[in-house]
Design an enzyme around this catalytic site. Structure first.
Site, PDB file in Angstrom:
ATOM      1  N   ASP A 207       0.754  -1.198  -0.093  1.00  0.00           N
ATOM      2  CA  ASP A 207      -0.031  -0.054  -0.027  1.00  0.00           C
ATOM      3  C   ASP A 207       0.952   1.304   0.043  1.00  0.00           C
ATOM      4  OD1 ASP A 207      -2.484  -1.348   0.019  1.00  0.00           O
ATOM      5  OD2 ASP A 207      -2.520  -1.486   2.224  1.00  0.00           O
TER       6      ASP A 207
ATOM      7  N   ASN B 156      -5.271   8.652   0.991  1.00  0.00           N
ATOM      8  CA  ASN B 156      -5.810   8.107   2.444  1.00  0.00           C
ATOM      9  C   ASN B 156      -6.428   9.232   3.463  1.00  0.00           C
ATOM     10  OD1 ASN B 156      -5.135   5.402   2.432  1.00  0.00           O
ATOM     11  ND2 ASN B 156      -3.491   5.397   3.771  1.00  0.00           N
TER      12      ASN B 156
ATOM     13  N   ARG C 103      -8.521  21.477  20.876  1.00  0.00           N
ATOM     14  CA  ARG C 103      -7.314  21.547  21.615  1.00  0.00           C
ATOM     15  C   ARG C 103      -6.767  20.224  21.962  1.00  0.00           C
ATOM     16  NH1 ARG C 103      -3.892  25.014  24.917  1.00  0.00           N
ATOM     17  NH2 ARG C 103      -4.942  26.836  24.415  1.00  0.00           N
TER      18      ARG C 103
ATOM     19  N   ASP D 119      -3.807  17.018  20.408  1.00  0.00           N
ATOM     20  CA  ASP D 119      -2.687  16.434  19.737  1.00  0.00           C
ATOM     21  C   ASP D 119      -2.805  16.771  18.030  1.00  0.00           C
ATOM     22  OD1 ASP D 119      -1.501  15.634  21.850  1.00  0.00           O
ATOM     23  OD2 ASP D 119      -1.527  13.577  21.361  1.00  0.00           O
TER      24      ASP D 119
ATOM     25  N   TYR E 259      -5.090   5.081   9.279  1.00  0.00           N
ATOM     26  CA  TYR E 259      -4.775   6.072  10.469  1.00  0.00           C
ATOM     27  C   TYR E 259      -6.000   6.385  11.073  1.00  0.00           C
ATOM     28  CZ  TYR E 259      -2.023   9.364  12.957  1.00  0.00           C
ATOM     29  OH  TYR E 259      -1.312  10.206  14.028  1.00  0.00           O
ATOM     30  N   ASN E 260      -7.230   6.647  10.451  1.00  0.00           N
ATOM     31  CA  ASN E 260      -8.455   6.893  10.848  1.00  0.00           C
ATOM     32  C   ASN E 260      -9.056   5.972  11.942  1.00  0.00           C
ATOM     33  OD1 ASN E 260     -11.452   8.292  10.712  1.00  0.00           O
ATOM     34  ND2 ASN E 260     -11.554   6.436   9.888  1.00  0.00           N
ATOM     35  N   LYS E 261      -8.752   4.382  11.318  1.00  0.00           N
ATOM     36  CA  LYS E 261      -9.536   3.470  12.190  1.00  0.00           C
ATOM     37  C   LYS E 261      -8.586   3.323  13.483  1.00  0.00           C
ATOM     38  CE  LYS E 261     -11.122  -1.186  11.593  1.00  0.00           C
ATOM     39  NZ  LYS E 261     -10.213  -1.581  12.814  1.00  0.00           N
ATOM     40  N   SER E 262      -7.323   3.631  13.553  1.00  0.00           N
ATOM     41  CA  SER E 262      -6.531   3.490  14.763  1.00  0.00           C
ATOM     42  C   SER E 262      -7.048   4.552  15.738  1.00  0.00           C
ATOM     43  CB  SER E 262      -5.198   3.874  14.629  1.00  0.00           C
ATOM     44  OG  SER E 262      -4.662   2.863  13.561  1.00  0.00           O
TER      45      SER E 262
END
Ligand code: NAD
Length: 265
Positions: free
Chosen positions: A51, A122, A149, A151, A164-167
């Site tokens: 990927d 992605n 406010r 990370d 990343y979104n799923k994590s």
């Protein structure tokens, strides 16, 4: 069934990869494809790798909407790679026997301040580059929605929703739904700062503005898929679904939900 013939192989230029790609190039020529050595001449772009290679292939070739992208994995099937190197003959057979289809995947168009837009397959991610939290005013269309406010935030495409979104517990979105999903990275929620606290999904005509509050911690790291952008100072990040799609060749028998099941269940 594929009438396009000018084929460009995108892969990491190492002797090991060359050894893997050469038989693939021979096979393509034997089957009537014409190998080209510049991206401009290509109408099919084959990424060889995982990927990661596919994301790089789309980025380095400029998210061409007049090309067909094909992902060939050197290991197991991935999310963008419907073919594996160990199954080359099957790949040609599938193309000839109408076992493949072209899927159009939505991409994000991201404009940072007045820079040239960039595209993401992605996600676009915005993260503080120091230990201190940073603040973003989130505006949907012209509406000031919330002040974040924490990370950082991730804005993902449907195909990026499994990455990343799923994590961060974002939802998995069917890529047939043109949309973008906004997910938080460790938001601060207390009596002073309040955000929705869940991911939310925006429709195809929405425009999202992330205004980085200029409080001295305004040098976020901005990621476009698997690349960090070199922009050091950002005030305003404007994100929408791009008018363009990328066209990806996939096996009819390997649907998005089959990939989700294979990888996660
Ligand atoms: P990588 O080597 O860090 O691999 C991340 C993993 O994500 C790989 O297993 C890759 O196959 C997988 N992946 C990539 N796109 C995917 C998708 N659409 N759906 C499901 N899995 C997917 O980096 P890479 O391979 O170059 O992938 C870059 C992606 O990694 C970024 O776009 C981001 O989505 C993801 N990422 C995830 C986290 C996290 O989950 N905490 C952190 C940073 C980046």
């Amino acid at each position: 069934m594929i009438s396009r013939k000018n084929l460009y192989f995108f892969y990491k230029q190492t002797p090991d990869m060359q050894e893997i790609v050469t038989p693939l190039e021979d096979l393509a020529e034997e089957n009537g494809f014409h190998l080209v050595h510049t991206i401009d001449e290509a109408n099919i772009i084959v990424s060889v790798g995982g990927d990661n290679a596919f994301l790089q292939a789309t980025r380095k070739t400029g998210f061409r909407d007049d090309c067909l992208y094909i992902g060939v994995n050197t290991d197991q099937l991935g999310f963008y790679t419907d073919f594996t190197i160990s199954d080359q003959k099957r790949m040609i057979q599938a193309m000839k026997n109408d076992e493949v289809e072209v899927r159009r995947y939505p991409v994000l168009e991201v404009t940072i301040d007045n820079e040239k837009p960039i595209f993401c397959l992605n996600e676009c991610s915005i993260r503080s580059n120091v230990i201190k939290t940073f603040v973003i005013d989130v505006v949907i269309d012209e509406f000031p929605f919330e002040t974040f406010r924490g990370d950082g935030m991730i804005v993902s495409t449907p195909t990026g929703s499994t990455a990343y979104n799923k994590s961060v517990r974002g939802a998995v979105i069917d890529p047939t739904l043109p949309s973008m999903q906004v997910s938080e990275l460790a938001s601060l929620n207390n009596n002073q700062y309040r955000t929705l606290g869940t991911s939310f999904v925006l429709g195809p005509d929405r425009k999202l503005l992330l205004n980085v509050v200029q409080d001295g911690n305004d040098h976020p790291i901005i990621g476009a898929d698997n690349e960090a952008l070199s922009i050091r100072h950002a005030k305003q990040i404007s994100i929408k679904l791009a008018d363009r799609h990328i066209k990806v060749l996939k096996l009819k028998s390997n649907s998005f939900w089959q990939k989700v099941q294979r990888n996660f269940l």
